[in-house]
Write an enzyme that holds these catalytic residues in place. Structure first.
Site, PDB file in Angstrom:
ATOM      1  N   CYS A 231      47.545  32.681  47.073  1.00 42.24           N
ATOM      2  CA  CYS A 231      46.103  32.711  46.778  1.00 42.24           C
ATOM      3  C   CYS A 231      45.312  31.627  47.493  1.00 42.24           C
ATOM      4  CB  CYS A 231      45.841  32.649  45.285  1.00 42.24           C
ATOM      5  SG  CYS A 231      46.789  31.472  44.403  1.00 42.24           S
TER       6      CYS A 231
ATOM      7  N   HIS B 189      48.061  38.733  38.715  1.00 35.88           N
ATOM      8  CA  HIS B 189      47.863  39.647  39.837  1.00 35.88           C
ATOM      9  C   HIS B 189      49.201  40.281  40.241  1.00 35.88           C
ATOM     10  CE1 HIS B 189      44.258  36.973  40.997  1.00 35.88           C
ATOM     11  NE2 HIS B 189      43.753  38.169  40.768  1.00 35.88           N
TER      12      HIS B 189
HETATM   13  C1  CIR Z   1      41.793  32.834  38.443  1.00 34.03           C
HETATM   14  O1  CIR Z   1      42.144  32.977  37.268  1.00 34.03           O
HETATM   15  O2  CIR Z   1      41.108  33.667  39.020  1.00 34.03           O
HETATM   16  C2  CIR Z   1      42.230  31.596  39.193  1.00 34.03           C
HETATM   17  N1  CIR Z   1      42.290  30.487  38.291  1.00 34.03           N
HETATM   18  C3  CIR Z   1      43.567  31.782  39.848  1.00 34.03           C
HETATM   19  C4  CIR Z   1      43.539  32.821  40.926  1.00 34.03           C
HETATM   20  C5  CIR Z   1      44.856  32.984  41.603  1.00 34.03           C
HETATM   21  N2  CIR Z   1      44.746  33.923  42.660  1.00 34.03           N
HETATM   22  C6  CIR Z   1      45.756  34.577  43.192  1.00 34.03           C
HETATM   23  O3  CIR Z   1      46.880  34.477  42.722  1.00 34.03           O
HETATM   24  N3  CIR Z   1      45.499  35.404  44.196  1.00 34.03           N
END
Ligand code: CIR
Length: 257
Positions: A247, A160
């Site tokens: 996140c 991201h």
């Molecule tokens: C994913 O791949 O969607 C999750 N394992 C990790 C999401 C991390 N989100 C973020 O950095 N906002």
């Protein structure tokens, strides 16, 4: 000024989530301990934390940031780019609906909250593997009339935008080398996370305190040079699932009347 945060406990299926990491699978007990420390830290900074229970069947649901974009005026329910995560935002809608009026990103748009960085009245919108041009366009259409200047940034490296680029206060962006020369950042001081410490670019500014992941001494030294108040938290079990400090929560300021 943030007054409230929403988090979600990782569930017993946490290790089944999406990841590109080649690190070993996370340890759930440690992940829970790190989550507890994260919530305690937000509370110690004066935020009221609303902790949601695990969402069985949604192993990535503790990464609540991706389910919504929250500004003082409204809440935007996202349409996450990963199909396995798409329903997570519908779980968030009734929760966020108690704090904000809601609008929604519609198909074929996709958007993850991890791609959105707010700095005062500026919004940096990452177009990534998870957030497509249409999702970015819809968000810009929602935010521009509210007085936000939106800047699109193509995310070619990292999951991201905020995996690689975050505001640390003092008119300064902490970025990985890939984003250092981006014209959308003109007017900001730029700090580049040292080679090998790219993960440390995912820092979280809560009011005047900067929270950074533990174990990145060169980045910490560089940030201390700015005179910032810094706290560190262990995030090893979230890194293994491509997650980090931003996140794990949705941060809310007091709503506008
Ligand atoms: C994913 O791949 O969607 C999750 N394992 C990790 C999401 C991390 N989100 C973020 O950095 N906002």
């Amino acid at each position: 000024m943030f007054t409230h945060a929403i988090t979600r406990l990782p569930g017993s299926d946490y290790t089944q989530g999406l990841t590109t990491s080649t690190l070993p699978a996370p340890d759930l007990t440690q992940a829970l301990a790190q989550h507890q420390a994260y919530v305690r830290c937000l509370c110690s900074l004066g935020l009221t934390v609303e902790e949601l229970p695990p969402a069985p069947g949604f192993p990535d649901a503790c990464f609540v940031e991706d389910t919504a974009v929250v500004v003082a005026e409204t809440g935007v329910i996202t349409r996450p780019g990963a199909p396995s995560r798409r329903s997570e935002s519908q779980l968030m809608a009734p929760v966020l609906g108690r704090h904000r009026s809601l609008v929604q990103i519609e198909a074929p748009g996709t958007l993850d909250g991890g791609d959105i960085l707010q700095v005062n009245r500026q919004m940096f919108i990452g177009v990534s593997d998870r957030t497509n041009e249409e999702g970015a366009r819809q968000l810009r259409e929602i935010l521009t009339p509210l007085g936000y200047a939106c800047h699109l940034i193509s995310v070619a490296a990292g999951l991201h935008l905020k995996s690689s680029l975050n505001y640390v206060g003092k008119n300064t962006m902490l970025v990985t080398q890939d984003f250092a020369g981006h014209s959308a950042l003109n007017g900001f001081e730029i700090l580049i996370s040292p080679q090998g410490e790219e993960y440390a670019a995912n820092t979280l500014l809560v009011n005047d305190t900067l929270i950074m992941p533990a174990g990145y001494p060169s980045t910490q030294k560089m940030l201390r040079g700015l005179g910032l108040v810094i706290l560190t938290l262990e995030t090893s079990e979230y890194r293994k699932m491509d997650g980090g400090l931003t996140c794990l929560s949705l941060r809310l300021s007091a709503p506008l009347p």
